[in-house]
Design a protein around this motif. Structure first.
Motif, PDB file in Angstrom:
ATOM      1  N   LYS A   1     -10.151 -62.436  -9.866  1.00 61.05           N
ATOM      2  CA  LYS A   1     -10.807 -63.935  -8.991  1.00 61.05           C
ATOM      3  C   LYS A   1      -8.882 -64.071  -8.844  1.00 61.05           C
ATOM      4  CE  LYS A   1     -15.550 -64.610 -10.437  1.00 61.05           C
ATOM      5  NZ  LYS A   1     -16.849 -65.566 -11.479  1.00 61.05           N
ATOM      6  N   ASP A   2      -7.964 -64.677  -9.804  1.00 59.04           N
ATOM      7  CA  ASP A   2      -7.342 -65.063  -9.992  1.00 59.04           C
ATOM      8  C   ASP A   2      -6.342 -64.486  -8.789  1.00 59.04           C
ATOM      9  OD1 ASP A   2      -8.424 -67.310 -11.743  1.00 59.04           O
ATOM     10  OD2 ASP A   2      -8.008 -66.983 -12.771  1.00 59.04           O
ATOM     11  N   PHE A   3      -6.313 -63.060  -8.759  1.00 62.72           N
ATOM     12  CA  PHE A   3      -5.132 -62.754  -7.794  1.00 62.72           C
ATOM     13  C   PHE A   3      -5.216 -61.999  -6.851  1.00 62.72           C
ATOM     14  CE2 PHE A   3      -4.294 -62.672 -13.037  1.00 62.72           C
ATOM     15  CZ  PHE A   3      -2.920 -62.348 -13.204  1.00 62.72           C
ATOM     16  N   THR A   4      -4.727 -61.793  -6.137  1.00 65.54           N
ATOM     17  CA  THR A   4      -4.996 -60.806  -4.567  1.00 65.54           C
ATOM     18  C   THR A   4      -4.494 -59.850  -5.094  1.00 65.54           C
ATOM     19  OG1 THR A   4      -4.671 -63.144  -3.791  1.00 65.54           O
ATOM     20  CG2 THR A   4      -4.528 -61.244  -2.359  1.00 65.54           C
ATOM     21  N   PRO A   5      -5.295 -58.317  -4.726  1.00 68.53           N
ATOM     22  CA  PRO A   5      -5.500 -56.941  -4.277  1.00 68.53           C
ATOM     23  C   PRO A   5      -4.287 -56.893  -3.228  1.00 68.53           C
ATOM     24  CG  PRO A   5      -7.099 -57.145  -5.399  1.00 68.53           C
ATOM     25  CD  PRO A   5      -6.644 -58.589  -5.170  1.00 68.53           C
ATOM     26  N   VAL A   6      -3.049 -56.545  -3.447  1.00 71.57           N
ATOM     27  CA  VAL A   6      -2.362 -56.101  -1.795  1.00 71.57           C
ATOM     28  C   VAL A   6      -2.539 -55.088  -1.738  1.00 71.57           C
ATOM     29  CG1 VAL A   6      -0.080 -55.665  -1.174  1.00 71.57           C
ATOM     30  CG2 VAL A   6      -0.443 -58.198  -2.770  1.00 71.57           C
ATOM     31  N   ALA A   7      -2.419 -53.475  -2.265  1.00 77.05           N
ATOM     32  CA  ALA A   7      -2.050 -52.444  -2.123  1.00 77.05           C
ATOM     33  C   ALA A   7      -1.550 -51.385  -3.512  1.00 77.05           C
ATOM     34  CB  ALA A   7      -1.353 -52.270  -1.296  1.00 77.05           C
TER      35      ALA A   7
ATOM     36  N   TYR B   1      -8.568 -51.870  -2.773  1.00 75.13           N
ATOM     37  CA  TYR B   1      -8.089 -52.004  -3.680  1.00 75.13           C
ATOM     38  C   TYR B   1      -8.819 -53.003  -4.473  1.00 75.13           C
ATOM     39  CZ  TYR B   1      -4.306 -52.430  -7.197  1.00 75.13           C
ATOM     40  OH  TYR B   1      -4.069 -52.688  -8.590  1.00 75.13           O
ATOM     41  N   ARG B   2      -9.577 -53.687  -4.204  1.00 73.46           N
ATOM     42  CA  ARG B   2      -9.948 -54.889  -5.200  1.00 73.46           C
ATOM     43  C   ARG B   2     -11.545 -53.999  -5.529  1.00 73.46           C
ATOM     44  NH1 ARG B   2     -10.442 -60.345  -5.918  1.00 73.46           N
ATOM     45  NH2 ARG B   2      -8.846 -60.659  -4.688  1.00 73.46           N
ATOM     46  N   ALA B   3     -12.012 -53.708  -5.008  1.00 68.40           N
ATOM     47  CA  ALA B   3     -13.422 -53.310  -4.796  1.00 68.40           C
ATOM     48  C   ALA B   3     -13.216 -51.820  -6.656  1.00 68.40           C
ATOM     49  CB  ALA B   3     -13.918 -52.467  -4.211  1.00 68.40           C
ATOM     50  N   HIS B   4     -11.987 -51.095  -6.580  1.00 73.52           N
ATOM     51  CA  HIS B   4     -12.016 -50.573  -7.597  1.00 73.52           C
ATOM     52  C   HIS B   4     -11.472 -50.828  -8.558  1.00 73.52           C
ATOM     53  CE1 HIS B   4      -9.604 -46.952  -9.122  1.00 73.52           C
ATOM     54  NE2 HIS B   4      -8.204 -47.543  -9.206  1.00 73.52           N
ATOM     55  N   LEU B   5     -10.368 -52.640  -8.533  1.00 68.57           N
ATOM     56  CA  LEU B   5     -10.228 -52.931 -10.412  1.00 68.57           C
ATOM     57  C   LEU B   5     -12.192 -53.205 -10.392  1.00 68.57           C
ATOM     58  CD1 LEU B   5      -7.701 -54.840  -8.899  1.00 68.57           C
ATOM     59  CD2 LEU B   5      -7.642 -52.935 -10.393  1.00 68.57           C
ATOM     60  N   VAL B   6     -12.629 -53.271  -9.224  1.00 69.93           N
ATOM     61  CA  VAL B   6     -14.212 -53.828 -10.116  1.00 69.93           C
ATOM     62  C   VAL B   6     -14.891 -52.773 -10.950  1.00 69.93           C
ATOM     63  CG1 VAL B   6     -16.437 -55.357  -9.439  1.00 69.93           C
ATOM     64  CG2 VAL B   6     -14.489 -56.028  -8.542  1.00 69.93           C
ATOM     65  N   SER B   7     -14.912 -51.708 -10.148  1.00 72.19           N
ATOM     66  CA  SER B   7     -15.537 -50.679 -10.599  1.00 72.19           C
ATOM     67  C   SER B   7     -14.747 -50.114 -11.468  1.00 72.19           C
ATOM     68  CB  SER B   7     -14.921 -49.444  -9.167  1.00 72.19           C
ATOM     69  OG  SER B   7     -15.380 -48.499  -9.914  1.00 72.19           O
TER      70      SER B   7
END
Length: 337
Positions: free
Chosen positions: A129-135, A314-320
């Motif tokens: 939540k505290d980070f913004t995925p870029v690429a 990328y966000r979905a990947h990190l959550v997974s």
């Protein structure tokens, strides 16, 4: 008590409402204009990529391949800043202290979302939540590398050797990394007891395996290929579904341990709240670089595979990955330290 009559004045009320609306609208337009101006001038200074490990590891190698290409495409210098230690928390805190303007990024692996599952101490931030995925940038498997003095030549022989020496074989790995998780998963899958020894990065960990202070390490080809090809380390197997070609290294499944598999992915993060147009600009520039033949060739030479995604993917990947690590750690009975 006599009450004074209330006299309504629709015209005055409407005027007041219009005045307030104009103030609110003007404020919103000013905020938008300021944000838009900042985005239009991005980048206007040096861009910094923070690495959570010491120089010489895969994150560092990948950042130093990317930095000159980004410098060329963005028209501003891109530098690499190594901030090792604290199970990657030092680097994450450094990123979050920076303005969310796209000029400070970090390049962690998927270990970024592993750390909360490996520590008992609550982190000072939320890893998603505290980070913004870029690429995303690249992905890779991991070698099991050993000191050549160990009298084993394959995974089966290594497991038998380790079973005779519970707690006596030291596995060198950066703290709070997938390399550390690999040690614990190997213990579970092979029924052995390797002793994890934490380091601030892959390079010092490998140096101690080469020197004999530790006996083994789980490392990416990018970090360890030089030692393997020079004969200073012996690679017994690689995670993933594809054997390594040069030198020839079988997969763990081929080597007799099909239940063991750990993969690494790498990407760029920005502080939470970084404006979407800046994130999208960075993502577009990275995607162009990942498509360049010379860049892909350099990445492949390090045993890495290019990995392209949108910020949302990328966000979905990190959550997974976070959910997967939680399941793996629970199933393997790994206790947070």
């Amino acid at each position: 008590m006599e009450e004074w009559p209330v006299r309504s004045n629709p015209g005055a009320a409407m005027k007041s409402f219009i005045d307030v609306s104009r103030v609110v609208l003007a404020g919103a337009l000013l905020a938008f204009a300021g944000s838009s101006a900042a985005q239009q001038t991005f980048p206007n200074k040096t861009i910094r990529i923070i690495i959570p490990f010491s120089p010489g590891g895969t994150n560092d190698i990948l950042a130093r391949l990317l930095a000159p290409k980004l410098t060329e495409s963005l028209g501003q210098q891109v530098i690499v800043d190594n901030r090792p230690g604290g199970n990657t928390v030092i680097a994450s805190n450094e990123l979050l202290k920076s303005p969310p303007d796209g000029h400070t990024l970090s390049l962690p692996g998927n270990s970024h979302v592993l750390v909360p599952h490996l520590t008992k101490t609550p982190l000072p931030f939320d890893s998603i939540k505290d980070f913004t995925p870029v690429a995303t940038l690249a992905r890779t498997g991991m070698f099991l590398v050993i000191n050549p003095s160990l009298p084993v030549n394959n995974v089966r022989e290594f497991i038998a050797y380790a079973k005779e020496r519970p707690g006596q074989l030291n596995s060198a790995a950066p703290g709070g990394s997938l390399n550390q998780l690999a040690t614990e998963l190997f213990n579970s899958a092979a029924g052995v007891k390797l002793q994890h020894i934490p380091y601030k990065g892959a390079a010092p960990a490998l140096a101690d395996v080469v020197g004999g202070q530790a006996q083994l390490s789980f490392q990416t080809p990018a970090s360890s290929l030089g030692h393997v090809r020079a004969g200073r380390l012996k690679a017994l197997a690689i995670t993933g579904e594809t054997p390594f070609a040069d030198p020839k290294v079988p997969t763990f499944a081929q080597a007799g341990l099909p239940g063991f598999d750990v993969g690494l992915t790498f990407g760029l993060l920005a502080p939470g709240g970084t404006p979407k147009p800046i994130v999208e600009r960075l993502n577009r520039e990275v995607a162009k670089i990942l498509a360049m033949p010379d860049f892909r060739e350099k990445v492949a030479a390090q045993g890495l595979e290019v990995f392209v995604s949108t910020p949302e993917q990328y966000r979905a990947h990190l959550v997974s990955e976070s959910e997967k690590f939680a399941r793996i750690i629970k199933a393997a009975g790994i206790e947070p330290q």
